[in-house]
Motif scaffolding. Sequence first.
Motif, short mmCIF file in Angstrom:
data_model
loop_
_atom_site.label_atom_id
_atom_site.label_comp_id
_atom_site.label_asym_id
_atom_site.label_seq_id
_atom_site.Cartn_x
_atom_site.Cartn_y
_atom_site.Cartn_z
N ASP A 81 0.81 -1.22 0.00
CA ASP A 81 0.00 0.00 0.00
C ASP A 81 0.84 1.27 0.00
O ASP A 81 0.34 2.35 -0.27
CB ASP A 81 -1.00 0.02 1.17
CG ASP A 81 -0.33 -0.12 2.52
OD1 ASP A 81 -0.82 0.50 3.48
OD2 ASP A 81 0.66 -0.86 2.63
N LEU A 82 2.13 1.16 0.30
CA LEU A 82 3.01 2.32 0.26
C LEU A 82 3.69 2.40 -1.11
O LEU A 82 4.49 1.52 -1.47
CB LEU A 82 4.06 2.25 1.36
CG LEU A 82 3.52 2.27 2.79
CD1 LEU A 82 4.65 2.10 3.78
CD2 LEU A 82 2.75 3.56 3.06
N ALA A 83 3.37 3.44 -1.86
CA ALA A 83 3.89 3.59 -3.22
C ALA A 83 5.42 3.58 -3.25
O ALA A 83 6.03 3.01 -4.16
CB ALA A 83 3.35 4.88 -3.85
N MET A 84 6.06 4.20 -2.25
CA MET A 84 7.51 4.24 -2.21
C MET A 84 8.10 2.83 -2.17
O MET A 84 9.06 2.53 -2.88
CB MET A 84 7.98 5.05 -1.00
CG MET A 84 9.48 5.20 -0.91
SD MET A 84 10.00 6.18 0.51
CE MET A 84 9.64 5.07 1.85
N PRO A 104 -1.58 -1.84 -5.35
CA PRO A 104 -1.61 -1.10 -4.08
C PRO A 104 -2.27 -1.82 -2.92
O PRO A 104 -2.22 -1.34 -1.79
CB PRO A 104 -2.40 0.17 -4.45
CG PRO A 104 -3.31 -0.29 -5.54
CD PRO A 104 -2.54 -1.32 -6.31
N ASP A 105 -2.93 -2.95 -3.16
CA ASP A 105 -3.56 -3.71 -2.08
C ASP A 105 -3.87 -5.11 -2.58
O ASP A 105 -3.68 -5.44 -3.75
CB ASP A 105 -4.83 -3.01 -1.57
CG ASP A 105 -5.86 -2.79 -2.65
OD1 ASP A 105 -6.20 -3.75 -3.37
OD2 ASP A 105 -6.36 -1.65 -2.78
N PRO A 128 -4.81 -1.97 3.45
CA PRO A 128 -6.27 -1.78 3.50
C PRO A 128 -6.97 -2.70 2.50
O PRO A 128 -6.33 -3.26 1.62
CB PRO A 128 -6.44 -0.30 3.12
CG PRO A 128 -5.22 0.04 2.34
CD PRO A 128 -4.12 -0.81 2.89
N ARG A 129 -8.27 -2.81 2.64
CA ARG A 129 -9.15 -3.61 1.78
C ARG A 129 -8.88 -5.11 1.91
O ARG A 129 -9.71 -5.83 2.42
CB ARG A 129 -9.11 -3.17 0.32
CG ARG A 129 -9.56 -1.74 0.14
CD ARG A 129 -9.88 -1.31 -1.26
NE ARG A 129 -9.12 -1.88 -2.34
CZ ARG A 129 -9.61 -2.06 -3.56
NH1 ARG A 129 -10.84 -1.72 -3.84
NH2 ARG A 129 -8.86 -2.56 -4.51
N GLY A 132 -2.14 -8.87 3.09
CA GLY A 132 -1.31 -9.89 2.45
C GLY A 132 -1.70 -11.31 2.83
O GLY A 132 -1.64 -12.22 2.00
N TRP A 133 -2.09 -11.51 4.08
CA TRP A 133 -2.48 -12.86 4.51
C TRP A 133 -3.75 -13.32 3.82
O TRP A 133 -3.86 -14.49 3.42
CB TRP A 133 -2.65 -12.90 6.04
CG TRP A 133 -1.36 -12.67 6.76
CD1 TRP A 133 -1.01 -11.59 7.51
CD2 TRP A 133 -0.20 -13.53 6.75
NE1 TRP A 133 0.27 -11.72 7.98
CE2 TRP A 133 0.78 -12.90 7.55
CE3 TRP A 133 0.08 -14.76 6.17
CZ2 TRP A 133 2.05 -13.47 7.75
CZ3 TRP A 133 1.33 -15.32 6.38
CH2 TRP A 133 2.28 -14.68 7.17
N GLN A 134 -4.70 -12.42 3.67
CA GLN A 134 -5.94 -12.78 2.95
C GLN A 134 -5.63 -13.07 1.49
O GLN A 134 -6.21 -14.00 0.91
CB GLN A 134 -6.97 -11.63 3.06
CG GLN A 134 -7.49 -11.42 4.45
CD GLN A 134 -8.24 -10.11 4.59
OE1 GLN A 134 -7.81 -9.09 4.08
NE2 GLN A 134 -9.38 -10.15 5.28
N LEU A 135 -4.75 -12.30 0.91
CA LEU A 135 -4.36 -12.53 -0.48
C LEU A 135 -3.73 -13.90 -0.65
O LEU A 135 -4.08 -14.65 -1.56
CB LEU A 135 -3.39 -11.44 -0.95
CG LEU A 135 -2.80 -11.59 -2.35
CD1 LEU A 135 -3.91 -11.59 -3.41
CD2 LEU A 135 -1.80 -10.49 -2.61
N LEU A 136 -2.83 -14.26 0.25
CA LEU A 136 -2.17 -15.57 0.15
C LEU A 136 -3.15 -16.72 0.37
O LEU A 136 -3.03 -17.77 -0.27
CB LEU A 136 -1.02 -15.65 1.16
CG LEU A 136 0.16 -14.74 0.88
CD1 LEU A 136 1.16 -14.79 2.04
CD2 LEU A 136 0.83 -15.09 -0.44
N ALA A 137 -4.14 -16.52 1.26
CA ALA A 137 -5.13 -17.57 1.50
C ALA A 137 -5.96 -17.80 0.26
O ALA A 137 -6.35 -18.91 -0.05
CB ALA A 137 -6.01 -17.18 2.68
#
Length: 137
Positions: A81-84, A104-105, A128-129, A132-137
Amino acid sequence: GVPGVGLGLSIVRQLLEGMGTELSLDMEPESPGEKQESQGSRFSFVLELSLVHEEDVGQSFMESHATHVEGAGRRILVTDDLAMNRDELADLLGGYGFDVVTAPDGEAAWEKLQAGPFDLLLTDQMMPRMDGWQLLA
């Protein structure tokens, strides 16, 4: 301040230990009974380096990077989520020839994963939204 990922000092400490030195912390002591804004912290290190001739620098650099990384033909999805953070990783990995896509999420990353295959997914844990854990699941 600027929010960070919390790994910077740990990485710096490891790099310095590899060079035979350590990171020192100097903090401004707070005066008892006085309400003051924090003066912050100062980190420092002492590093002893040898002088070399300019013509030896290129050869030394090449010898110290024995592992060759070739990213051509490999796709990496970087999610943060951090663009940098996204930009820095994309620049670093792109320099090795990887095809880097960013999101970004977790929701945006999930959409990109559905659209095509990736060889590697790098994701932040807390976003947000969809984290990472939800994405991996």
